[in-house]
Design a protein around this motif. Structure first.
Motif, mmCIF file in Angstrom:
data_model
loop_
_atom_site.group_PDB
_atom_site.id
_atom_site.type_symbol
_atom_site.label_atom_id
_atom_site.label_comp_id
_atom_site.label_asym_id
_atom_site.label_seq_id
_atom_site.Cartn_x
_atom_site.Cartn_y
_atom_site.Cartn_z
ATOM 1 N N HIS A 115 0.819 -1.214 0.000
ATOM 2 C CA HIS A 115 0.000 0.000 0.000
ATOM 3 C C HIS A 115 0.854 1.265 0.000
ATOM 4 C CE1 HIS A 115 -3.522 -2.451 0.454
ATOM 5 N NE2 HIS A 115 -3.124 -2.923 1.626
ATOM 6 N N SER A 116 2.151 1.141 -0.203
ATOM 7 C CA SER A 116 3.038 2.299 -0.205
ATOM 8 C C SER A 116 2.901 3.079 -1.501
ATOM 9 C CB SER A 116 4.492 1.849 -0.029
ATOM 10 O OG SER A 116 4.919 1.116 -1.164
ATOM 11 N N ILE A 117 3.352 4.327 -1.478
ATOM 12 C CA ILE A 117 3.308 5.138 -2.705
ATOM 13 C C ILE A 117 4.286 4.587 -3.738
ATOM 14 C CG2 ILE A 117 5.076 6.819 -2.010
ATOM 15 C CD1 ILE A 117 3.184 8.958 -3.323
ATOM 16 N N ASP A 118 5.303 3.848 -3.277
ATOM 17 C CA ASP A 118 6.214 3.197 -4.219
ATOM 18 C C ASP A 118 5.492 2.103 -4.998
ATOM 19 O OD1 ASP A 118 8.547 4.697 -3.468
ATOM 20 O OD2 ASP A 118 8.620 3.524 -1.635
ATOM 21 N N ALA A 119 4.649 1.347 -4.310
ATOM 22 C CA ALA A 119 3.854 0.324 -4.992
ATOM 23 C C ALA A 119 2.884 0.970 -5.970
ATOM 24 C CB ALA A 119 3.103 -0.524 -3.963
ATOM 25 N N TRP A 120 2.327 2.108 -5.565
ATOM 26 C CA TRP A 120 1.430 2.845 -6.470
ATOM 27 C C TRP A 120 2.174 3.267 -7.730
ATOM 28 C CZ3 TRP A 120 1.971 8.019 -8.007
ATOM 29 C CH2 TRP A 120 0.913 8.537 -8.764
ATOM 30 N N ALA A 121 3.392 3.781 -7.584
ATOM 31 C CA ALA A 121 4.181 4.196 -8.745
ATOM 32 C C ALA A 121 4.482 3.010 -9.651
ATOM 33 C CB ALA A 121 5.480 4.855 -8.285
ATOM 34 N N ASN A 122 4.742 1.854 -9.059
ATOM 35 C CA ASN A 122 4.956 0.637 -9.860
ATOM 36 C C ASN A 122 3.714 0.289 -10.670
ATOM 37 O OD1 ASN A 122 7.559 -0.417 -9.767
ATOM 38 N ND2 ASN A 122 7.267 -1.358 -7.769
ATOM 39 N N ASP A 123 2.546 0.430 -10.044
ATOM 40 C CA ASP A 123 1.291 0.146 -10.740
ATOM 41 C C ASP A 123 1.087 1.110 -11.909
ATOM 42 O OD1 ASP A 123 0.746 -1.902 -8.975
ATOM 43 O OD2 ASP A 123 -0.575 -0.696 -7.694
ATOM 44 N N GLN A 124 1.405 2.385 -11.688
ATOM 45 C CA GLN A 124 1.257 3.378 -12.750
ATOM 46 C C GLN A 124 2.212 3.091 -13.899
ATOM 47 O OE1 GLN A 124 -1.269 5.814 -12.654
ATOM 48 N NE2 GLN A 124 -1.788 4.429 -10.971
ATOM 49 N N LEU A 125 3.409 2.606 -13.568
ATOM 50 C CA LEU A 125 4.365 2.222 -14.606
ATOM 51 C C LEU A 125 3.822 1.066 -15.434
ATOM 52 C CD1 LEU A 125 7.161 2.368 -15.953
ATOM 53 C CD2 LEU A 125 8.006 0.851 -14.144
ATOM 54 N N ASP A 126 3.216 0.097 -14.783
ATOM 55 C CA ASP A 126 2.622 -1.028 -15.499
ATOM 56 C C ASP A 126 1.541 -0.561 -16.487
ATOM 57 O OD1 ASP A 126 4.062 -3.175 -14.726
ATOM 58 O OD2 ASP A 126 2.548 -4.070 -13.435
ATOM 59 N N LEU A 127 0.693 0.362 -16.018
ATOM 60 C CA LEU A 127 -0.365 0.882 -16.889
ATOM 61 C C LEU A 127 0.235 1.606 -18.088
ATOM 62 C CD1 LEU A 127 -2.875 2.280 -14.217
ATOM 63 C CD2 LEU A 127 -3.099 0.195 -15.565
ATOM 64 N N LEU A 128 1.314 2.355 -17.855
ATOM 65 C CA LEU A 128 1.978 3.051 -18.953
ATOM 66 C C LEU A 128 2.522 2.062 -19.978
ATOM 67 C CD1 LEU A 128 3.157 5.743 -20.133
ATOM 68 C CD2 LEU A 128 5.255 5.179 -18.870
#
Length: 279
Positions: A115-128
């Motif tokens: 649930h960290s913002i780092d995990a969120w950034a990883n998710d956004q990278l995947d979507l990109l």
């Protein structure tokens, strides 16, 4: 393409390519045909001398090539400003990875980090990655440009990079939180550069050599690598609620600038009452 098409059809009975993509005519900003008599032409050599190949390629990627293409010096200036944003994002990534070695410093994510913002950034990278790969496969270059620019300008610059600066600059160099963030920064940089490589060919290759600390004269090149693959991991949807709350808080801070005379958001405190079930 006629020069290669017609001789191949005559001699081989088939075209010399599997797929062909053509664009419309290039006209000036008023839609008029470019001609020396009108004085509305743009010399390619002058264009490359002033802006360089990568900015010109970035401009090309922003076009709807199926229609006639309007070209004007001001358009390239706008492309230059967008390119500068991409370049500054890459510079931030590389600058904060100077003391990071992926072989020895890589952080292994656990359930506690999900649930960290780092995990969120990883998710956004995947979507990109998913968006850009699909756009490359269907020749929607404008969609590639939009996705990458919005990722750098909004996802990274406005949200993620602003949130992680304190830990990057204030935490101990080898603290777990800082290494976790650096691991994400490295993955973002590596994947982002490979997504950019077909367009910003020189910038991506130079930055890739810096990221991987390749020796000068190395025969390794980003153009010998493949486009990145997404992890196809289901993103944490609770972050959508967090970003909605962030937007509400930013609007309240903006109102406080005029109503309460607060010039710096860091001078304000925020108290939010939220439904715990949404986070």
């Amino acid at each position: 393409f006629q020069l290669s098409l017609l001789p191949a059809l005559g001699s081989q009975g088939e075209p010399p390519f599997k797929t062909l993509l053509t664009h419309g005519f290039i006209v000036d900003a008023q839609g008029r045909k470019m001609s020396k008599s009108l004085g509305n032409t743009i010399n390619v050599e002058d264009l490359l001398k002033k802006y360089g190949a990568d900015i010109c390629r970035w401009w090309v990627a922003s076009l709807n090539f199926t229609n006639d293409i309007k070209a004007d010096w001001s358009f390239f200036q706008h492309a230059s400003e967008e390119y500068r944003k991409i370049r500054n994002t890459i510079r931030f990534l590389l600058g904060n990875l100077a003391d990071y070695d992926p072989k020895t410093d890589r952080y292994q994510f656990s359930d506690a980090d999900q649930h960290s913002i780092d995990a969120w950034a990883n998710d956004q990278l995947d979507l990109l990655i998913i968006q850009v790969r699909e756009a490359y496969e269907t020749y929607h270059f404008r969609r590639i440009r939009d996705s990458i620019f919005n990722f750098c300008n909004d996802t990274l610059s406005s949200v993620y990079m602003a949130a992680i600066k304190d830990r990057l600059y204030c935490e101990a160099l080898d603290s777990p939180k800082r290494r976790r963030t650096q691991t994400v920064l490295f993955d973002i940089a590596d994947n982002l550069l490979r997504l950019l490589a077909p367009i910003l060919v020189h910038t991506a290759d130079e930055a890739y050599s810096k990221l991987h600390k390749l020796p000068e004269g190395s025969d390794q090149s980003i153009h010998l690598t493949a486009l990145p693959q997404s992890r196809e991991k289901k993103p944490d949807t609770s972050w959508e609620n967090v970003m909605d709350l962030r937007s509400t808080a930013l609007k309240a801070l903006e109102n406080a600038r005029s109503d309460d005379g607060i010039s710096n958001p860091l001078d304000a405190g925020i108290i939010a009452v939220v439904d715990a079930s949404t986070f």
